[in-house]
Design a protein around this motif. Structure first.
Motif, short mmCIF file in Angstrom:
data_model
loop_
_atom_site.label_atom_id
_atom_site.label_comp_id
_atom_site.label_asym_id
_atom_site.label_seq_id
_atom_site.Cartn_x
_atom_site.Cartn_y
_atom_site.Cartn_z
N GLU A 71 109.13 -8.16 77.31
CA GLU A 71 110.05 -7.47 78.21
C GLU A 71 110.00 -5.96 78.03
N LEU A 72 109.77 -5.52 76.80
CA LEU A 72 109.62 -4.10 76.48
C LEU A 72 108.35 -3.91 75.67
N PRO A 73 107.81 -2.69 75.62
CA PRO A 73 106.70 -2.44 74.69
C PRO A 73 107.10 -2.85 73.27
N GLU A 74 106.17 -3.40 72.54
CA GLU A 74 106.45 -3.89 71.19
C GLU A 74 106.11 -2.84 70.14
N PRO A 75 106.87 -2.82 69.02
CA PRO A 75 106.55 -1.90 67.93
C PRO A 75 105.30 -2.35 67.17
N ALA A 76 104.87 -1.55 66.20
CA ALA A 76 103.67 -1.85 65.43
C ALA A 76 103.79 -3.22 64.76
N LEU A 77 102.73 -3.98 64.84
CA LEU A 77 102.72 -5.35 64.33
C LEU A 77 102.17 -5.39 62.90
N GLY A 78 102.81 -6.18 62.05
CA GLY A 78 102.29 -6.39 60.70
C GLY A 78 102.55 -5.26 59.73
N ILE A 79 103.69 -4.58 59.86
CA ILE A 79 103.99 -3.47 58.95
C ILE A 79 104.11 -3.95 57.50
N ASN A 80 104.43 -5.23 57.31
CA ASN A 80 104.61 -5.76 55.96
C ASN A 80 103.30 -5.89 55.18
N PHE A 81 102.19 -6.06 55.87
CA PHE A 81 100.92 -6.31 55.19
C PHE A 81 100.45 -5.11 54.35
N ALA A 82 100.81 -3.91 54.76
CA ALA A 82 100.34 -2.70 54.05
C ALA A 82 101.31 -2.27 52.96
N ARG A 83 102.45 -2.95 52.84
CA ARG A 83 103.50 -2.48 51.94
C ARG A 83 103.05 -2.31 50.50
N ASP A 84 102.42 -3.32 49.93
CA ASP A 84 102.08 -3.29 48.50
C ASP A 84 100.75 -2.58 48.22
N GLY A 85 100.03 -2.23 49.28
CA GLY A 85 98.75 -1.56 49.08
C GLY A 85 98.84 -0.06 49.17
#
Length: 235
Positions: A71-85
């Motif tokens: 319905e709206l543009p979506e925010p960045a996907l998968g922000i959690n994957f880069a957290r610990d790196g």
């Protein structure tokens, strides 16, 4: 998850800016006051997660919308994957940059039916605020230099107006200080050769010619209200 869409009655510039401001406040809260909670929710072991800011100034870490197209543009996907790196501060700054991009895309999606001048005004309103990245990384935006002590505005000799300097009086510091300033009416960039006037209510700046105010007329104005603030006052 709160959503907004393009209705039969297009939203006004002010309504879109209010939506943007609410989402921005929610995301800033997630990345500052609630940062420990936000960090904990972004578990790399979970599926693709997104950070949503809502118009009511709240935030949410959630899976992306299932609708295709959303319905709206979506925010960045998968922000959690880069957290610990990454270094924590660098990761938060990266999320902030992506969030700034997302909020702009939502604002201009909602403003699809705005005309050229309305789009410029919307961007000018948004640009007057520090970006989420600037807040999170503690970088001071150039625009904030416009306000001096006691509420006076640095570009003019009085609170109301700005009288341009002669060419030989303009320093590089002056030019750099106002290079990010845009007219609240036409969206044009600051030019020290032109007369500008600042609104005492919303603190936005305008070309004198855009609001039909001359340097002589400005001398007699004790408190200047821009057309937008005058309109809101009447409503």
């Amino acid at each position: 998850m709160e959503m907004a869409s393009i209705s039969s009655t297009p939203p006004s510039v002010e309504e879109i800016f209010k939506d943007y401001s609410g989402r921005r406040a929610g995301i800033i809260r997630a990345l500052s006051l609630d940062v420990d909670e936000f960090y904990g929710l972004c578990d790399p072991e979970k599926e693709n997660l997104c950070l949503y800011g809502h118009p009511n100034e709240t935030w949410e870490v959630s899976l992306p919308a299932e609708e295709v197209p959303p319905e709206l543009p979506e925010p960045a996907l998968g922000i959690n994957f880069a957290r610990d790196g990454m270094n924590r501060k660098d990761w938060l700054s990266l999320v902030a940059v992506h969030s700034d991009c997302w909020m702009l895309s939502v604002a201009f999606y909602l403003g699809a039916r705005l005309n050229r001048n309305e789009r410029k005004r919307l961007f000018s309103l948004i640009n007057d605020l520090p970006t989420v990245f600037e807040v999170v990384s503690e970088r001071k935006p150039v625009k904030e230099k416009l306000s001096g002590d006691g509420g006076s505005k640095s570009r003019g000799s009085t609170k109301v107006k700005s009288i341009p300097k002669m060419a030989d009086e303009i320093s590089e510091e002056d030019e750099d200080e106002h290079s990010e300033t845009f007219c609240g009416s036409c969206g044009g960039n600051y030019n020290s050769d032109e007369f500008w006037i600042g609104c005492d209510i919303c603190e936005r700046w305008y070309h004198g010619k855009c609001v039909k105010i001359t340097p002589v007329k400005a001398e007699s104005i004790k408190q200047y209200k821009c057309p937008s603030c005058m309109k809101r006052g009447r409503q």
